[in-house]
Design a protein around this motif. Structure first.
Motif, short mmCIF file in Angstrom:
data_model
loop_
_atom_site.label_atom_id
_atom_site.label_comp_id
_atom_site.label_asym_id
_atom_site.label_seq_id
_atom_site.Cartn_x
_atom_site.Cartn_y
_atom_site.Cartn_z
N TYR A 1 0.83 -1.20 0.00
CA TYR A 1 0.00 0.00 0.00
C TYR A 1 0.87 1.26 0.00
O TYR A 1 1.96 1.25 0.55
CB TYR A 1 -0.88 0.05 1.26
CG TYR A 1 -1.96 -0.99 1.30
CD1 TYR A 1 -3.23 -0.70 0.84
CD2 TYR A 1 -1.70 -2.26 1.81
CE1 TYR A 1 -4.24 -1.66 0.88
CE2 TYR A 1 -2.70 -3.22 1.86
CZ TYR A 1 -3.97 -2.91 1.39
OH TYR A 1 -4.95 -3.86 1.44
N GLU A 2 0.31 2.30 -0.62
CA GLU A 2 0.86 3.64 -0.46
C GLU A 2 -0.32 4.56 -0.21
O GLU A 2 -1.25 4.63 -1.03
CB GLU A 2 1.63 4.08 -1.70
CG GLU A 2 2.26 5.44 -1.51
CD GLU A 2 3.24 5.83 -2.60
OE1 GLU A 2 3.55 7.01 -2.68
OE2 GLU A 2 3.70 4.95 -3.35
N GLU B 1 -3.79 3.17 -0.64
CA GLU B 1 -4.14 2.63 -1.96
C GLU B 1 -3.37 1.34 -2.18
O GLU B 1 -2.14 1.30 -2.05
CB GLU B 1 -3.80 3.63 -3.07
CG GLU B 1 -4.17 3.09 -4.44
CD GLU B 1 -3.88 4.06 -5.57
OE1 GLU B 1 -4.24 3.74 -6.71
OE2 GLU B 1 -3.28 5.13 -5.32
N LEU C 1 -1.46 -1.14 -4.11
CA LEU C 1 -0.68 -1.13 -5.35
C LEU C 1 -0.50 -2.53 -5.92
O LEU C 1 -0.36 -2.70 -7.13
CB LEU C 1 0.68 -0.49 -5.12
CG LEU C 1 0.70 0.96 -4.63
CD1 LEU C 1 2.13 1.44 -4.49
CD2 LEU C 1 -0.11 1.85 -5.55
N THR D 1 1.25 -5.89 -9.89
CA THR D 1 0.32 -4.77 -9.81
C THR D 1 -1.12 -5.25 -9.60
O THR D 1 -1.55 -6.25 -10.19
CB THR D 1 0.41 -3.92 -11.10
OG1 THR D 1 1.78 -3.58 -11.31
CG2 THR D 1 -0.41 -2.66 -11.00
N LEU E 1 -5.41 -1.31 -10.92
CA LEU E 1 -4.40 -0.48 -11.58
C LEU E 1 -4.07 -1.01 -12.97
O LEU E 1 -3.75 -0.24 -13.88
CB LEU E 1 -3.16 -0.37 -10.71
CG LEU E 1 -3.37 0.36 -9.38
CD1 LEU E 1 -2.13 0.25 -8.51
CD2 LEU E 1 -3.74 1.81 -9.61
N LYS F 1 -1.60 0.26 -16.23
CA LYS F 1 -0.32 0.34 -15.51
C LYS F 1 0.48 -0.92 -15.83
O LYS F 1 -0.05 -1.93 -16.31
CB LYS F 1 -0.53 0.45 -14.00
CG LYS F 1 -1.41 1.62 -13.57
CD LYS F 1 -0.75 2.94 -13.86
CE LYS F 1 -1.64 4.05 -13.33
NZ LYS F 1 -1.46 5.30 -14.00
N LYS G 1 4.32 4.46 -5.91
CA LYS G 1 3.38 4.79 -6.97
C LYS G 1 4.08 5.55 -8.11
O LYS G 1 3.78 5.32 -9.29
CB LYS G 1 2.22 5.63 -6.42
CG LYS G 1 1.06 5.72 -7.34
CD LYS G 1 -0.17 6.25 -6.64
CE LYS G 1 -1.33 6.29 -7.63
NZ LYS G 1 -2.53 6.82 -7.03
N ASP G 2 5.04 6.39 -7.77
CA ASP G 2 5.82 7.08 -8.79
C ASP G 2 6.62 6.08 -9.63
O ASP G 2 6.72 6.25 -10.85
CB ASP G 2 6.76 8.09 -8.16
CG ASP G 2 6.03 9.27 -7.52
OD1 ASP G 2 4.88 9.55 -7.93
OD2 ASP G 2 6.60 9.90 -6.61
N LEU H 1 5.78 2.95 -10.13
CA LEU H 1 4.79 2.24 -10.96
C LEU H 1 4.42 3.10 -12.16
O LEU H 1 4.35 2.60 -13.29
CB LEU H 1 3.54 1.91 -10.14
CG LEU H 1 2.37 1.31 -10.91
CD1 LEU H 1 2.77 0.03 -11.63
CD2 LEU H 1 1.19 1.09 -9.98
N GLU H 2 4.19 4.37 -11.95
CA GLU H 2 3.83 5.28 -13.05
C GLU H 2 4.93 5.33 -14.11
O GLU H 2 4.64 5.44 -15.30
CB GLU H 2 3.58 6.70 -12.52
CG GLU H 2 2.36 6.83 -11.62
CD GLU H 2 1.04 6.72 -12.35
OE1 GLU H 2 1.00 7.00 -13.56
OE2 GLU H 2 0.05 6.35 -11.70
#
Length: 156
Positions: free
Chosen positions: A87-88, A91, A93, A112, A116, A121, A150-151, A153-154
């Protein structure tokens, strides 16, 4: 025979310690010489018998690992981390599928979460298993809280 120890816990390799090479075949250490990287297993007293063990991996049970291997405060066994939800900021992930060591850094390999994936993603991503990314791990609840994941993952 030559023994290549790739464990974080070399102290578990001692006279009388037993390991598996598959689900049923068990080997017990008769003697070990760390300086020369040599081991002798009970029942394997000739070079011909020892050759049968060439390129074999040694395994142990989770229970035996917990008994023989001492962790420092805040450390966890990899097998306890695998399967944790990641989680972050509340959320989800994904879930830890594996840990990978690249050079001297351990990484969480995260599969993932489906929600997402629906957002196109990446199917999986790697996050360093250390600060500042790692906030907390609760292996009993199977929850890991991360920062900055999350960054990553993006960008994956």
């Amino acid at each position: 025979m030559k023994l290549h120890i790739k464990s974080d816990f070399p102290e578990q390799f001692r006279k009388g310690a037993s390991f598996y090479i598959n689900e049923k075949d068990k080997l017990t250490i008769d003697s070990i010489n760390f300086e020369r990287g040599l081991v002798k297993f009970e029942g394997y007293s000739t070079p011909e018998l020892a050759k049968k063990l060439t390129n074999k991996n040694l395994y142990t049970t989770y229970e035996q690992t917990r008994k023989d291997c001492r962790l420092e405060e805040g450390e966890n066994f990899w097998f306890d981390i695998i399967g944790c939800k990641v989680y972050e900021e509340d959320e989800l992930l994904g879930e830890v599928k594996e840990l990978e060591r690249i050079l001297d850094v351990n990484y969480l390999l995260i599969k993932t979460d489906e929600k997402l994936l629906e957002q196109k993603k990446a199917k999986s991503f790697l996050v360093p298993h250390r600060k500042p990314f790692l906030i907390s791990i609760d292996v009993n609840e199977k929850i890991i809280k991360l920062n900055g994941a999350k960054d990553i993952l993006e960008a994956s």
